[in-house]
Design a protein around this motif. Structure first.
Motif, PDB file in Angstrom:
ATOM      1  N   UNK A 134       0.872  -1.169   0.000  1.00 29.09           N
ATOM      2  CA  UNK A 134       0.000   0.000   0.000  1.00 29.09           C
ATOM      3  C   UNK A 134       0.911   1.221   0.000  1.00 29.09           C
ATOM      4  N   UNK A 135       1.139   1.771  -1.184  1.00 27.05           N
ATOM      5  CA  UNK A 135       2.066   2.894  -1.275  1.00 27.05           C
ATOM      6  C   UNK A 135       3.439   2.464  -0.807  1.00 27.05           C
ATOM      7  N   UNK A 136       4.036   3.247   0.080  1.00 22.24           N
ATOM      8  CA  UNK A 136       5.408   2.921   0.494  1.00 22.24           C
ATOM      9  C   UNK A 136       5.469   1.877   1.605  1.00 22.24           C
ATOM     10  N   UNK A 137       4.351   1.428   2.115  1.00 20.43           N
ATOM     11  CA  UNK A 137       4.378   0.483   3.226  1.00 20.43           C
ATOM     12  C   UNK A 137       3.670  -0.807   2.836  1.00 20.43           C
ATOM     13  N   UNK A 138       3.970  -1.862   3.614  1.00 23.20           N
ATOM     14  CA  UNK A 138       3.377  -3.171   3.348  1.00 23.20           C
ATOM     15  C   UNK A 138       2.839  -3.753   4.646  1.00 23.20           C
ATOM     16  N   UNK A 139       1.542  -3.666   4.897  1.00 25.83           N
ATOM     17  CA  UNK A 139       0.958  -4.404   6.033  1.00 25.83           C
ATOM     18  C   UNK A 139       0.957  -5.893   5.707  1.00 25.83           C
ATOM     19  N   UNK A 171      15.211 -22.433  30.037  1.00 32.25           N
ATOM     20  CA  UNK A 171      15.194 -23.202  31.280  1.00 32.25           C
ATOM     21  C   UNK A 171      16.278 -22.714  32.217  1.00 32.25           C
ATOM     22  N   UNK A 172      15.983 -22.822  33.504  1.00 32.82           N
ATOM     23  CA  UNK A 172      16.948 -22.586  34.569  1.00 32.82           C
ATOM     24  C   UNK A 172      16.690 -23.670  35.621  1.00 32.82           C
ATOM     25  N   UNK A 173      17.373 -23.557  36.755  1.00 30.82           N
ATOM     26  CA  UNK A 173      17.097 -24.505  37.834  1.00 30.82           C
ATOM     27  C   UNK A 173      15.673 -24.341  38.370  1.00 30.82           C
ATOM     28  N   UNK A 174      15.061 -23.219  38.048  1.00 37.14           N
ATOM     29  CA  UNK A 174      13.755 -22.918  38.631  1.00 37.14           C
ATOM     30  C   UNK A 174      12.670 -22.742  37.571  1.00 37.14           C
ATOM     31  N   UNK A 175      12.981 -23.041  36.316  1.00 35.86           N
ATOM     32  CA  UNK A 175      12.031 -22.738  35.240  1.00 35.86           C
ATOM     33  C   UNK A 175      12.179 -23.726  34.095  1.00 35.86           C
ATOM     34  N   UNK A 176      11.049 -24.159  33.588  1.00 34.53           N
ATOM     35  CA  UNK A 176      10.985 -24.873  32.318  1.00 34.53           C
ATOM     36  C   UNK A 176       9.912 -24.186  31.495  1.00 34.53           C
ATOM     37  N   UNK A 177      10.295 -23.604  30.356  1.00 38.13           N
ATOM     38  CA  UNK A 177       9.314 -22.884  29.547  1.00 38.13           C
ATOM     39  C   UNK A 177       9.670 -23.016  28.078  1.00 38.13           C
ATOM     40  N   UNK A 178       8.641 -22.898  27.246  1.00 36.90           N
ATOM     41  CA  UNK A 178       8.802 -22.887  25.788  1.00 36.90           C
ATOM     42  C   UNK A 178       7.993 -21.718  25.245  1.00 36.90           C
ATOM     43  N   UNK A 179       8.574 -20.525  25.325  1.00 38.54           N
ATOM     44  CA  UNK A 179       7.812 -19.318  24.949  1.00 38.54           C
ATOM     45  C   UNK A 179       7.736 -19.142  23.437  1.00 38.54           C
ATOM     46  N   UNK A 180       7.148 -20.103  22.767  1.00 38.45           N
ATOM     47  CA  UNK A 180       7.023 -20.020  21.307  1.00 38.45           C
ATOM     48  C   UNK A 180       5.840 -20.838  20.866  1.00 38.45           C
ATOM     49  N   UNK A 181       6.094 -21.889  20.139  1.00 39.57           N
ATOM     50  CA  UNK A 181       4.997 -22.714  19.626  1.00 39.57           C
ATOM     51  C   UNK A 181       4.476 -22.128  18.330  1.00 39.57           C
ATOM     52  N   UNK A 182       3.268 -21.613  18.393  1.00 37.46           N
ATOM     53  CA  UNK A 182       2.694 -20.918  17.249  1.00 37.46           C
ATOM     54  C   UNK A 182       2.674 -19.428  17.531  1.00 37.46           C
ATOM     55  N   UNK A 183       3.369 -18.668  16.718  1.00 38.46           N
ATOM     56  CA  UNK A 183       3.444 -17.216  16.918  1.00 38.46           C
ATOM     57  C   UNK A 183       2.658 -16.548  15.793  1.00 38.46           C
ATOM     58  N   UNK A 184       1.727 -15.695  16.168  1.00 36.97           N
ATOM     59  CA  UNK A 184       0.860 -15.034  15.194  1.00 36.97           C
ATOM     60  C   UNK A 184       1.070 -13.524  15.297  1.00 36.97           C
ATOM     61  N   UNK A 185       1.274 -12.872  14.149  1.00 40.21           N
ATOM     62  CA  UNK A 185       1.624 -11.455  14.170  1.00 40.21           C
ATOM     63  C   UNK A 185       0.895 -10.701  13.072  1.00 40.21           C
ATOM     64  N   UNK A 186       0.650  -9.425  13.369  1.00 37.79           N
ATOM     65  CA  UNK A 186       0.246  -8.443  12.368  1.00 37.79           C
ATOM     66  C   UNK A 186       1.366  -7.426  12.310  1.00 37.79           C
ATOM     67  N   UNK A 187       1.838  -7.120  11.128  1.00 40.89           N
ATOM     68  CA  UNK A 187       2.984  -6.231  11.038  1.00 40.89           C
ATOM     69  C   UNK A 187       2.857  -5.250   9.898  1.00 40.89           C
ATOM     70  N   UNK A 188       3.782  -4.316   9.886  1.00 39.46           N
ATOM     71  CA  UNK A 188       3.877  -3.367   8.776  1.00 39.46           C
ATOM     72  C   UNK A 188       5.349  -3.035   8.596  1.00 39.46           C
ATOM     73  N   UNK A 189       5.743  -2.830   7.340  1.00 36.78           N
ATOM     74  CA  UNK A 189       7.136  -2.489   7.075  1.00 36.78           C
ATOM     75  C   UNK A 189       7.207  -1.585   5.861  1.00 36.78           C
ATOM     76  N   UNK A 190       8.339  -0.937   5.737  1.00 40.09           N
ATOM     77  CA  UNK A 190       8.561  -0.050   4.601  1.00 40.09           C
ATOM     78  C   UNK A 190      10.027  -0.039   4.247  1.00 40.09           C
ATOM     79  N   UNK A 191      10.298   0.316   3.015  1.00 46.23           N
ATOM     80  CA  UNK A 191      11.684   0.325   2.547  1.00 46.23           C
ATOM     81  C   UNK A 191      12.277   1.722   2.662  1.00 46.23           C
ATOM     82  N   UNK A 192      13.558   1.747   2.989  1.00 43.94           N
ATOM     83  CA  UNK A 192      14.313   2.997   3.011  1.00 43.94           C
ATOM     84  C   UNK A 192      15.505   2.817   2.099  1.00 43.94           C
ATOM     85  N   UNK A 193      15.666   3.733   1.163  1.00 45.24           N
ATOM     86  CA  UNK A 193      16.793   3.600   0.218  1.00 45.24           C
ATOM     87  C   UNK A 193      17.798   4.710   0.440  1.00 45.24           C
TER      88      UNK A 193
END
Lengths: 217, 448
Positions: B409-414, B426-448
């Motif tokens: 969309x013009x200079x940006x891309x949603x 993980x640590x001695x006190x933690x077991x975690x998997x902070x990922x799995x399925x990651x869902x995102x909405x984003x926007x970016x643009x190019x700079x030249x």
């Protein structure tokens, strides 16, 4: 406790995880007591218990094992309780002197408060009398009246040791006297029916003895 | 069509795209704002506050540099001598070598054609002709009802209304006008490809175009559409290896060519002891963007997440190297026997490197595939109702693949992203998997 920010810790250490600090004995209350008195003692602890949180299983495992001693004597529960505020009855069984209070957690972390509990000179009675004890049956509890003679103002509030020669008596230490009087429930267990007597004594060397009574099997 | 070395013009500023850009689009004026084709037809174009590196192009005719001052550059446009048909002439001005549409100012100059309209009507009728709001006449027809009336027809005209008046009667006839299509503006920047490097191609289609569809075709080159704003399009053309010239044709979907040009590929001269300095490599693209969303990894491994992404598009390749700095948070509270409630919260900061393949670009639709890996630096906090709090650093890892779909969309891309991951902290006190399925909405643009 002053701590570095965890992210700073992470950068400095180059790895993850934290070594748990030793437990802290915050207070002992009361901090001193005459050798001839007994009553409740409160030890307040501050500690981080060994904990593992598993976010995948939604579980938290806590090692709550605990050992507290005052001098040579164990004190309080064997598991962490009441947010580290531990109370227990301490009989008048510690001679005059200063005693270390020691706490050890389940993972071996240890803390000692040197001389945190002090026992002062006791004000002992001159002796004890034991009320009449009728015929008893081995292993069946019965009541006995103990009286302290003389001694401190307001009457003796300590405890006495209980013994039945050639038999077993429970408890071996009485509960606290109140105004010089204690009605104790005891259980005498014998191997052979016969005639026995109950001896009482305190840390100051004063004693008393009941009349003989018959214990049947 | 080649850009004029320095150009000029203005008539009616069709658009100066207001958007984030490395260069400000030039401000352009034209005098007159419309004209009638003929031997003396010409227009004067003035570019205000123009930069040194000014480029321009015109769809038809000749654009010549004229006077210039500190804050303006002036050009003169003259139509081809044989141009008589109504035409909407397009001009484009920009600065820099690889413009985006935001850098380009487009002007349209309506040029009317003059012709004698042959009319057959009632004998001796008084005739008036209306074309696109302009009136010509009245003139009386001869006794056979014929006359020729000179009229001027602009590029937007579709019909002529002939009004014949005789005594108290008047008749109106509508004559459809069939006008040839105006040429499109097609220009490359830079003007030639150095050793096969990609060039940008700006294509502007006049609003008088009635045929459907717009396409740019070439022989011996890869054509990628980068931007579309209305009837203005930006392409990247990458010549095939060993090609010395690339024909480019802009046409409608029915195959009617509207503009064409040849892109020359310049090869560096063999090195000599006094060889010129090497040709600088074509510039890459910097891409900045951000995302927000959530993740689900089972149990309490779930929560909100966001990230900042900076990327570098490799020259000549549809690949972007990306650095992603993110944040994720998850928390759980659990009753522990008779002790009380224990709360464990984890905040992680993913630091990841990824490669994004720009797999598909169809119109404004974009499809990308990513793969990457990185570290998860985090803070784990334990608090309870029965013992003291603990805060500890936590370090983990993650590998992932991802699918992205977006719209330019013009200079940006949603865009949307779905990212399956493997992660562990993980640590001695933690077991975690902070990922799995990651869902995102984003926007970016190019700079030249």
């Amino acid at each position: 406790m002053t701590r570095l920010h965890p992210l700073v810790m992470l950068l400095l250490a180059g790895c993850s995880g934290a070594t748990l600090p030793p437990p802290t004995i915050v207070s002992v209350s009361p901090a001193e007591r005459p050798a001839s008195s007994s009553g409740e003692l409160t030890v307040t602890l501050d500690a981080i218990l060994p904990t593992l949180a598993d976010h995948g299983a939604n579980t938290v495992t806590v090692d709550d094992r605990l050992t507290v001693t005052i001098g040579p004597r164990p004190f309080g529960p064997s598991r962490w309780a009441d947010a580290g505020v531990l109370s227990d009855f301490v009989a008048s069984v510690l001679p005059e002197g200063s005693y270390d209070v020691t706490v050890e957690l389940g993972d071996g972390r240890l803390a000692t408060a040197t001389g945190a509990f002090r026992v002062t000179t006791g004000d002992w009675p001159v002796g004890y009398t034991v009320g009449m004890i009728g015929d008893q049956t081995s292993g069946v509890p019965f009541g006995v009246t103990l009286r302290a003679q003389g001694g401190m103002d307001g009457g003796y509030i300590g405890t006495v040791n209980l013994a039945v020669p050639n038999a077993t008596v429970s408890p071996s230490v009485s509960g606290p006297f109140s105004a010089g009087l204690r009605v104790e429930t005891v259980t005498v267990t014998v191997d052979h029916p016969g005639t026995y007597h109950l001896d009482v004594s305190d840390l100051g060397g004063r004693t008393g003895r009941s009349l003989d009574f018959h214990v049947a099997q | 069509m080649r850009p004029a070395p320095l150009l000029a013009l203005s008539i009616q500023v069709i658009s100066a795209f207001a958007a984030a850009s490395a260069h400000a689009a030039p401000v352009v004026e034209a005098e007159p704002s419309r004209l009638v084709l003929g031997p003396r037809a010409r227009a004067e174009i003035t570019i205000r506050e123009s930069a040194q590196d000014l480029h321009g192009a015109v769809s038809v005719g000749t654009l010549l540099a004229g006077a210039s001052g500190e804050d303006f550059t002036r050009f003169t446009w003259t139509p081809p001598p044989d141009l008589r048909a109504p035409t909407l002439v397009l001009f484009a001005f920009w600065t820099g070598e690889s413009p985006t549409l935001a850098d380009v100012t487009v002007l349209a100059l309506p040029c009317a054609g003059r012709t004698d309209l042959a009319i057959e009507t009632e004998p001796s009728a008084q005739v008036t002709v209306e074309v696109a709001g302009a009136r010509f006449g009245p003139r009386r027809a001869d006794r056979q009802g014929r006359l020729k009336l000179p009229v001027e027809v602009g590029p937007h005209a579709h019909e002529a209304r002939v009004i014949a008046e005789l005594s108290d009667q008047s008749k109106i006839r509508v004559l459809p006008l069939s006008l040839p299509p105006s040429p499109w503006l097609l220009v490359t920047s830079p003007a030639s490809s150095t050793d096969g490097s990609p060039v940008h191609v700006v294509l502007v289609v006049p609003d008088t175009e009635e045929s459907a569809g717009i396409e740019l075709v070439s022989e011996g080159a890869k054509v990628e559409q980068l931007q579309t704003v209305g009837r203005r399009l930006l392409y990247r053309v990458t010549p095939d290896r060993d090609r010395s010239s690339i024909p480019l044709v802009a046409r409608t979907l029915d195959g009617s060519a509207r503009a064409q040009m040849t892109l020359e590929v310049v090869r560096p001269v063999a090195a000599t002891p006094v060889a010129a300095p090497p040709t600088p490599p074509p510039p890459g693209r910097w891409v900045l963007g951000g995302t927000i969303g959530g993740y689900v990894g089972g149990g309490s491994n779930a929560g909100p997440q966001g990230a900042f992404v900076v990327g570098y598009g490799l020259p000549k390749l549809p690949l972007v190297l990306e650095l992603e700095l993110g944040i994720r948070h998850q928390s759980m509270s659990t009753q522990v026997g008779t002790l009380g409630v224990q709360t464990s919260s984890l905040t992680v900061f993913p630091i990841e490197l990824a490669v994004r393949w720009e797999a598909l670009s169809a119109g404004t639709f974009r499809l990308g595939i990513r793969a990457g890996a990185g570290l998860l630096a985090g803070i784990h906090h334990l608090s309870s109702t029965f013992d003291s709090e603990l805060s500890e650093g936590a370090l983990g890892w993650e590998v992932f693949g991802a699918l992205q779909a977006g719209l330019q969309v013009g200079p940006v891309e949603p865009y949307l992203e779905i990212r399956p991951t493997l992660s562990k902290v993980s640590t001695d006190h933690l077991e975690a998997r902070p990922g799995g399925g990651v869902f995102s909405v984003g926007v970016r643009g190019e700079i030249r």
